[in-house]
Design an enzyme around this catalytic site. Structure first.
Site, short mmCIF file in Angstrom:
data_model
loop_
_atom_site.label_atom_id
_atom_site.label_comp_id
_atom_site.label_asym_id
_atom_site.label_seq_id
_atom_site.Cartn_x
_atom_site.Cartn_y
_atom_site.Cartn_z
N TYR A 157 0.77 -1.11 -0.15
CA TYR A 157 -0.18 -0.16 0.04
C TYR A 157 0.85 1.25 0.28
O TYR A 157 1.63 0.99 1.12
CB TYR A 157 -0.67 0.28 1.15
CG TYR A 157 -1.57 -1.01 1.38
CD1 TYR A 157 -1.50 -2.45 2.05
CD2 TYR A 157 -2.91 -0.69 0.94
CE1 TYR A 157 -2.37 -3.14 1.37
CE2 TYR A 157 -4.70 -1.38 0.85
CZ TYR A 157 -4.31 -2.65 0.80
OH TYR A 157 -5.03 -4.12 1.05
N GLU A 158 0.12 2.25 -0.04
CA GLU A 158 1.11 3.47 -0.97
C GLU A 158 1.86 4.46 0.80
O GLU A 158 2.42 5.23 0.60
CB GLU A 158 0.44 4.61 -2.03
CG GLU A 158 -0.58 4.99 -1.44
CD GLU A 158 -1.34 5.64 -2.56
OE1 GLU A 158 -0.93 5.47 -3.61
OE2 GLU A 158 -2.80 6.79 -2.58
N SER A 159 0.92 4.04 1.57
CA SER A 159 1.05 4.62 3.17
C SER A 159 2.94 4.47 3.48
O SER A 159 3.43 4.36 4.22
CB SER A 159 0.71 4.26 3.95
OG SER A 159 -0.22 2.53 3.66
N GLY A 160 3.09 2.90 2.41
CA GLY A 160 4.74 2.43 2.66
C GLY A 160 4.66 0.72 3.23
O GLY A 160 5.83 0.75 4.11
#
Lengths: 271, 273
Positions: free
Chosen positions: A67-70
């Protein structure tokens, strides 16, 4: 037609009862089946997240969710409501910064599949999540914008698009290109120096579209169970090409449906 | 050297009208209480930078703090639209809002360039999209070694960077963990910085994967328990998903919003939520 509630009933031809399911459930299951076990998938929130988590619980237990939150290799036991829910960090192999997730993990092409939705898609798989109608400075509808999508669309080895199909969402040409599919068709991606292949499937509540190998125009290749070609044409904002050999999507199995419904009951939960 | 301050004192010392201000925190650790304090102090003409404006910028925009928004995804995560943001763009209410729009990768690289003391960052991004046509801070650059065409984005160097973290010690060293987004880059890119924390402790206990900001890299620290609500602080409280749902009807309606602003922010010493 309400895509939320339309149920397809058993036809009983094979003797085995086919469970009842909605076209949305068919879409999510078809999207989930498109993810191969052991690959890495960059997941957006909403339908893509549901489908990716369904895949991990059914045929692809070794699917790596990013996920792009890391959060790398996250294994949430419930569906997150946002891409940064705590459950994603708690269950990840590694949590990295946002610059790192985009620069080290996405940009070099390490991620096999990018999974995107949008407000509009056009016949070359370009996606709009920015503005609808009017012009950029004075739009009829202001949408959230790009998020991670432009670079997911550019740099993942391949892209899957999941969207409900209607003439409002499937348009000849998008009002704004937020994320590039095949641009103006043909080898436009190569001309833009893109490393990833682009959208290989567009999975909808009515079936599946795939790009023509030469023109890259999205072509209907699969129908949903009990869906007619005419229905799909009517829900498409351009004269839709239909593959010579048109297949029908396998209905969801009992197992897929029960896992999907269990999963959806957990969304945003804080158990 | 970071100074321990009351939130209201820190905000009044650090944030002035017309400043470029970045409140960062990617879903997690959003400095909401600091945003409310900026509203309460009546700051105007701010350029607000944030990858995901979220409910806090919806509130600050609705309260008339902002002249410009620099962002990459302006939705209410898991719920839908940010209606104060839309109202400002589409109807200039309560004041016109200029926008500078990027992708997440672009914004993350702009903060990284800012933190690195470079004028711009390079990425493989924005190709084939309509964003560069509308955003001055995106240009195309040719790689001097390979000739490849790449995107260049200008650095962000805010006047003030504000983040929320779990802990600081009494000297003002800061520690945060879980999803840490672009917070380190934001603090290092900013001329001045404020970190609100859940608690001030005698000693920071090392945690795997944590980000530590040494006291000399931070201007001020304020202890604000619950300061990230309705986002969450890992190890302290969970995301208040209901709040995000409840915000939708409030944000949709100018009158309801004004009422919310009066009772929840303006006429209280510190926002309950």
């Amino acid at each position: 037609m309400s895509t939320e509630t339309q149920a397809v009933s058993a036809d009983g031809t094979a003797g085995a009862p086919v469970p009842e399911f909605t076209t949305d459930e068919m879409m999510t299951v078809a999207a989930s089946r498109s993810l191969r076990d052991g690959t890495a998938c960059f997941v957006g929130i909403g339908l893509p997240s549901t489908a990716a988590n369904l895949a991990r619980r059914t045929h692809a237990p070794e699917l790596v969710l990013i996920y792009e939150s890391g959060t790398l290799g996250t294994k949430p036991d419930r569906l997150p409501l946002s891409i940064g829910d705590g459950i994603l960090a708690d269950t990840a192999d590694s949590v990295v910064s946002v610059p790192e997730i985009f620069n080290y993990w996405l940009q070099p092409g390490r991620v096999n599949t990018g999974f995107l939705g949008g407000a509009q898609v056009d016949k070359y798989g370009n996606i709009n999540t920015t503005v609808i109608g009017g012009d950029y400075a004075d739009p009829k509808v202001r949408l959230p914008g790009a998020g991670g999508a432009p670079e997911i669309a550019a740099s993942c080895q391949e892209v899957l698009i999941v969207m409900r199909q209607s003439t409002r969402s499937f348009v000849e040409s998008v009002d704004f290109v937020t994320s590039m599919g095949y641009g103006r068709g043909g080898d436009d991606r190569q001309r833009h120096g893109m490393t990833g292949r682009g959208p290989v499937k567009v999975i909808t509540d009515l079936g599946m579209l795939e790009p023509d190998p030469d023109t890259r125009e999205l072509t209907l290749t699969h129908l949903g169970p009990d869906i007619e070609v005419e229905q799909v044409r009517e829900a498409t904002g351009w004269p839709l090409q239909v593959a010579e050999e048109l297949s029908v999507l396998q209905p969801p199995t009992d197992h897929e449906l029960s896992v999907l419904r269990e999963l959806k009951a957990t969304i945003g939960g804080t158990s | 050297m970071s100074r321990i301050r009351q939130l209201d004192v820190a905000v009044s010392e650090l944030v002035g009208d017309g400043d470029v201000v970045a409140l960062e925190g990617f879903t997690h650790l959003i400095p909401v209480a600091a945003g409310h304090e900026i509203i309460r102090q009546g700051r105007r003409d701010l350029t607000l930078c944030r990858m995901t404006p979220d409910v806090i910028y919806d509130q600050m925009i609705g309260a008339g703090c902002a002249r410009k928004l620099v962002f990459s995804w302006g939705g209410n995560p898991g719920v839908g639209s940010l209606h104060r943001f839309r109202d400002a763009i589409q109807h200039s209410w309560p004041v016109p809002l200029e926008i500078e729009e990027h992708s997440h990768a672009g914004m993350a690289n702009r903060y990284t360039a800012g933190a690195s003391g470079l004028p711009f960052a390079v990425l493989r991004g924005y190709a084939g999209t309509d964003l560069p046509e509308h955003t001055e801070s995106i240009k195309t650059i040719e790689c001097p070694f390979t000739g490849e065409k790449l995107a260049a984005v200008s650095a962000i160097n805010p006047d003030v960077g504000i983040i929320h973290a779990q802990q600081a010690d009494r000297e003002g060293n800061v520690q945060m963990w879980g999803i840490t987004g672009v917070q380190k880059e934001t603090v290092l890119a900013s001329k001045r910085s404020l970190v609100t924390v859940e608690e001030i402790v005698d000693e920071l206990e090392p945690r795997p994967g944590s980000v530590v900001l040494p006291k000399w890299a931070v201007t001020a620290v304020a202890e604000v328990p619950g300061g990230a609500h309705p986002s969450y602080a890992q190890g302290y409280y969970e995301r208040d998903n209901d709040y995000y749902q409840r915000w939708d009807p409030i944000g949709r309606d100018r009158e309801r919003f004004q009422q919310w602003l009066d009772t929840e922010v303006l006429n209280v010493e510190r926002s309950a939520r």
